[in-house]
Scaffold this motif. Sequence first.
Motif, mmCIF file in Angstrom:
data_model
loop_
_atom_site.group_PDB
_atom_site.id
_atom_site.type_symbol
_atom_site.label_atom_id
_atom_site.label_comp_id
_atom_site.label_asym_id
_atom_site.label_seq_id
_atom_site.Cartn_x
_atom_site.Cartn_y
_atom_site.Cartn_z
ATOM 1 N N UNK A 195 0.932 -1.148 0.324
ATOM 2 C CA UNK A 195 0.032 0.229 -0.147
ATOM 3 C C UNK A 195 0.457 1.338 -0.133
ATOM 4 N N UNK A 196 0.535 2.602 -0.928
ATOM 5 C CA UNK A 196 0.815 3.500 -1.007
ATOM 6 C C UNK A 196 0.528 4.554 -1.693
ATOM 7 N N UNK A 197 1.368 5.546 -1.873
ATOM 8 C CA UNK A 197 1.020 6.329 -2.801
ATOM 9 C C UNK A 197 2.357 6.906 -4.420
ATOM 10 N N UNK A 198 1.810 7.017 -5.259
ATOM 11 C CA UNK A 198 1.931 6.938 -6.239
ATOM 12 C C UNK A 198 0.901 7.298 -7.491
ATOM 13 N N UNK A 199 2.158 8.200 -8.791
ATOM 14 C CA UNK A 199 1.457 8.625 -9.636
ATOM 15 C C UNK A 199 0.695 7.596 -10.376
ATOM 16 N N UNK A 200 1.378 6.669 -10.883
ATOM 17 C CA UNK A 200 1.706 5.307 -11.355
ATOM 18 C C UNK A 200 0.917 4.577 -10.754
ATOM 19 N N UNK A 201 -0.187 3.861 -10.678
ATOM 20 C CA UNK A 201 -1.333 3.118 -9.737
ATOM 21 C C UNK A 201 -0.133 1.601 -8.928
ATOM 22 N N UNK A 202 0.081 1.474 -7.919
ATOM 23 C CA UNK A 202 0.581 0.194 -7.489
ATOM 24 C C UNK A 202 0.662 -0.961 -8.045
ATOM 25 N N UNK A 203 -0.618 -1.038 -8.714
ATOM 26 C CA UNK A 203 -1.265 -2.335 -9.557
ATOM 27 C C UNK A 203 -0.232 -2.202 -10.636
ATOM 28 N N UNK A 204 -0.165 -1.275 -11.366
ATOM 29 C CA UNK A 204 0.751 -1.185 -12.658
ATOM 30 C C UNK A 204 2.137 -1.212 -12.375
ATOM 31 N N UNK A 205 2.608 -0.282 -10.978
ATOM 32 C CA UNK A 205 4.448 -1.002 -11.217
ATOM 33 C C UNK A 205 4.532 -2.061 -10.462
ATOM 34 N N UNK A 206 3.578 -2.846 -9.859
ATOM 35 C CA UNK A 206 3.893 -4.128 -8.933
ATOM 36 C C UNK A 206 2.578 -5.198 -9.972
ATOM 37 N N UNK A 207 2.804 -5.561 -10.941
ATOM 38 C CA UNK A 207 1.297 -5.978 -11.461
ATOM 39 C C UNK A 207 1.326 -7.689 -10.390
ATOM 40 N N UNK A 208 0.389 -8.088 -10.228
ATOM 41 C CA UNK A 208 0.792 -9.779 -10.048
ATOM 42 C C UNK A 208 0.509 -10.339 -10.931
ATOM 43 N N UNK A 209 1.174 -11.909 -11.154
ATOM 44 C CA UNK A 209 1.256 -13.054 -11.675
ATOM 45 C C UNK A 209 -0.002 -14.000 -11.817
ATOM 46 N N UNK A 210 -0.113 -15.052 -12.922
ATOM 47 C CA UNK A 210 -1.502 -15.603 -13.433
ATOM 48 C C UNK A 210 -1.698 -16.427 -11.734
ATOM 49 N N UNK A 211 -0.874 -16.108 -10.108
ATOM 50 C CA UNK A 211 -1.619 -16.536 -9.195
ATOM 51 C C UNK A 211 -1.322 -16.075 -8.407
ATOM 52 N N UNK A 212 -1.391 -14.765 -8.350
ATOM 53 C CA UNK A 212 -1.627 -13.595 -7.645
ATOM 54 C C UNK A 212 -0.785 -13.408 -6.633
ATOM 55 N N UNK A 213 1.361 -13.772 -7.606
ATOM 56 C CA UNK A 213 1.984 -12.690 -7.215
ATOM 57 C C UNK A 213 2.662 -12.476 -7.517
ATOM 58 N N UNK A 214 3.096 -11.020 -6.658
ATOM 59 C CA UNK A 214 3.875 -10.377 -7.109
ATOM 60 C C UNK A 214 4.997 -10.254 -7.229
#
Length: 132
Positions: free
Chosen positions: A23-42
């Motif tokens: 969790x945090x703040x950034x201009x780019x969504x954290x889900x974009x910066x740290x996407x999950x793989x097919x098993x839900x792991x970053x």
Amino acid sequence: MADILSILRPFVQECNWYVHDLNGSSEIALTELFPEDSKGIRIVTSTEMLIEKVKEVNQFESGVFIAISNDKYIKWDDRELPETEEEEGLQHSSAKIEIRAFDFSYYEIYGTKVELKEMIEQKLLLNLERGI
């Protein structure tokens, strides 16, 4: 966080970074910066790449960053994923280093090598003295 990772670079040359409880703040969504793989792991596949990604984050409210040798396959249990507010110590037996980010400005670093602590303290103090 980028400064900490730069200091740790010699210890984690051949590592993947597993990112949890983010969790945090950034201009780019954290889900974009740290996407999950097919098993839900970053997973971030190099320390250099992780340094670039964390530079995009203004502040971390929470996060667990675990460095594990890239020649190991890690199977995570969905019911027992690492958490920021866990007891002290490494949360995975194969971890070389674990960094936990708390409350926008505090970090805890756990590792398997004693000399790591002294090296981090020396380099951080030297950077503070230089005004970096």
